[in-house]
Write a protein that holds these residues in place. Structure first.
Motif, short mmCIF file in Angstrom:
data_model
loop_
_atom_site.label_atom_id
_atom_site.label_comp_id
_atom_site.label_asym_id
_atom_site.label_seq_id
_atom_site.Cartn_x
_atom_site.Cartn_y
_atom_site.Cartn_z
N ASN A 55 0.81 -1.03 0.05
CA ASN A 55 0.24 -0.02 0.06
C ASN A 55 0.82 1.32 -0.06
N CYS A 56 1.77 1.22 -0.64
CA CYS A 56 2.63 2.33 -0.87
C CYS A 56 2.18 3.64 -1.59
N GLU A 57 1.69 4.54 -0.71
CA GLU A 57 1.30 5.95 -1.30
C GLU A 57 2.23 6.80 -2.16
N MET A 58 1.90 7.18 -3.39
CA MET A 58 2.66 8.01 -4.08
C MET A 58 2.69 9.49 -3.38
N ASN A 59 3.21 9.65 -2.10
CA ASN A 59 3.12 11.02 -1.53
C ASN A 59 4.61 11.49 -1.57
N LEU A 60 4.85 12.09 -2.84
CA LEU A 60 6.22 12.52 -2.99
C LEU A 60 6.20 14.16 -2.81
N VAL A 117 13.25 15.56 -6.31
CA VAL A 117 14.46 16.16 -6.87
C VAL A 117 15.68 14.86 -6.20
N ILE A 118 15.55 14.59 -4.95
CA ILE A 118 16.39 13.69 -4.37
C ILE A 118 16.16 12.31 -5.19
N LEU A 119 15.06 11.67 -5.37
CA LEU A 119 14.95 10.45 -6.04
C LEU A 119 15.59 10.51 -7.60
N SER A 120 15.52 11.86 -8.31
CA SER A 120 15.84 11.72 -9.58
C SER A 120 17.48 11.85 -9.37
N LEU A 121 17.94 12.44 -8.66
CA LEU A 121 19.32 12.66 -8.47
C LEU A 121 19.97 11.10 -8.06
N MET A 156 12.61 9.74 3.87
CA MET A 156 12.64 8.99 2.72
C MET A 156 13.19 7.60 3.22
N GLU A 157 13.96 7.41 4.15
CA GLU A 157 14.50 5.94 4.55
C GLU A 157 13.37 5.42 5.14
N GLU A 158 12.77 6.14 6.18
CA GLU A 158 11.51 5.77 6.85
C GLU A 158 10.52 4.98 6.02
N LYS A 159 10.60 5.87 4.82
CA LYS A 159 9.22 5.43 3.81
C LYS A 159 9.87 4.15 3.13
N THR A 166 12.04 0.09 -4.42
CA THR A 166 10.63 1.10 -3.92
C THR A 166 10.92 2.45 -4.76
N GLY A 167 12.04 2.93 -4.32
CA GLY A 167 12.31 4.49 -4.55
C GLY A 167 12.00 4.51 -6.07
N ALA A 168 12.93 3.29 -7.02
CA ALA A 168 13.05 3.79 -8.25
C ALA A 168 11.72 3.50 -8.70
N ARG A 169 10.78 2.53 -8.33
CA ARG A 169 9.27 2.32 -8.93
C ARG A 169 8.59 3.47 -8.80
N ILE A 170 8.68 4.19 -7.41
CA ILE A 170 7.63 5.21 -7.02
C ILE A 170 8.38 6.34 -8.04
N TYR A 171 9.68 6.70 -8.28
CA TYR A 171 10.22 7.61 -9.11
C TYR A 171 9.64 7.50 -10.51
N ARG A 172 9.63 6.32 -11.10
CA ARG A 172 9.18 6.01 -12.42
C ARG A 172 7.69 6.43 -12.32
#
Lengths: 115, 143
Positions: free
Chosen positions: A3-8, A14-18, A50-53, A78-84
């Motif tokens: 149930n990962c919400e896309m709450n970015l 910006v951090i995920l893109s970097l 972000m680490e907690e998420k 998870t981070g990469a999928r969320i970013y995509r």
């Protein structure tokens, strides 16, 4: 991913893109590469959230030259999928807003009164 | 650069300072006194050369010139704030923030930008305190 919400937030995006473009980065490096979008004072708050998420993982730097060891951050699956998903959503939003041709610059040039 | 005295030289220094009852008086360091001290010391195997070397060290590296070990800026504040917040906050927020600001601070000092270095020091302290306040605020918010 449960149930990962896309709450970015903007900073998180910006951090995920970097992190998506590099293997491992530390805070100061991110701040320098973000061209003023990130601030050093608050980046670690964002990174620890972000680490907690579960979007990123970190480890202590093992460099003997460094007086105080820095922390290196890496994007998780998870981070990469969320970013995509976020970039896809962003482009879909732009397509809806500016039409199928996806030309936001042309639309932005038109004055609001003319439409 | 003057050599740091060894244990024997240190003993002589202590002995000498006790006798002289002043703070390392270079002029009063007489060779006759050193001979006397040499005899007074157990074993008496401290050479005159070593004592002269010590004298040179004492004269050239005065108390005010001697390098003193200082704490890195923000070090005590991090220790203090670490007691107020959770260990993970200390490890994942305070310490990396401190490390990055220290790197920037030393970089500024290397480039002789003392004003920038002072500003970074102030900024670091403000952000360290802000981080702990944010932690406390989040704690109250969750309740």
């Amino acid at each position: 991913m449960e149930n990962c919400e896309m709450n970015l937030s903007k900073n998180e995006a910006v951090i995920l893109s970097l992190l998506n473009s590099e293997t491992e980065m530390y805070g100061l490096e991110m701040v320098k590469k973000s061209e003023g979008k990130l601030k050093l004072g608050t980046i670690y708050l964002t990174l620890s959230r972000m680490e907690e998420k579960g979007f990123a993982t970190s480890r202590k730097e093992l460099d003997p030259v460094q007086v105080v060891p820095r922390r290196l951050y890496k994007i998780t699956g998870t981070g990469a999928r969320i970013y995509r998903a976020w970039t896809d959503a962003q482009s879909a939003f732009n397509r809806r807003l500016y039409g199928e041709e996806n030309e936001p610059q042309v639309c932005q040039l038109k004055p609001l009164s003319a439409t | 650069m003057s050599k740091i005295p060894n244990d024997k030289q240190h003993k002589v220094t202590i002995q000498f300072s006790r006798n002289a009852k002043t703070d390392f008086p270079g002029d009063a360091f007489d060779i006759r006194e050193t001979n006397q001290l040499q005899q007074e010391l157990q074993g008496g195997d401290v050479s005159i050369e070593a004592l002269l070397e010590l004298r040179e060290w004492l004269e050239n590296v005065g108390q005010e010139k001697r390098p003193c070990i200082q704490h890195a800026p923000g070090f005590r504040l991090v220790e203090f704030l670490g007691n107020l917040c959770h260990n993970t906050t200390l490890e994942k927020r305070l310490k990396p923030l401190h490390a990055e600001y220290l790197a920037l601070h030393y970089e500024a000092l290397k480039e002789k930008q003392y004003g920038k270095a002072r500003w970074l020091k102030l900024q670091m302290r403000a952000y360290l305190v802000y981080t702990v306040f944010d932690e406390i605020r989040a704690l109250f918010k969750s309740r």
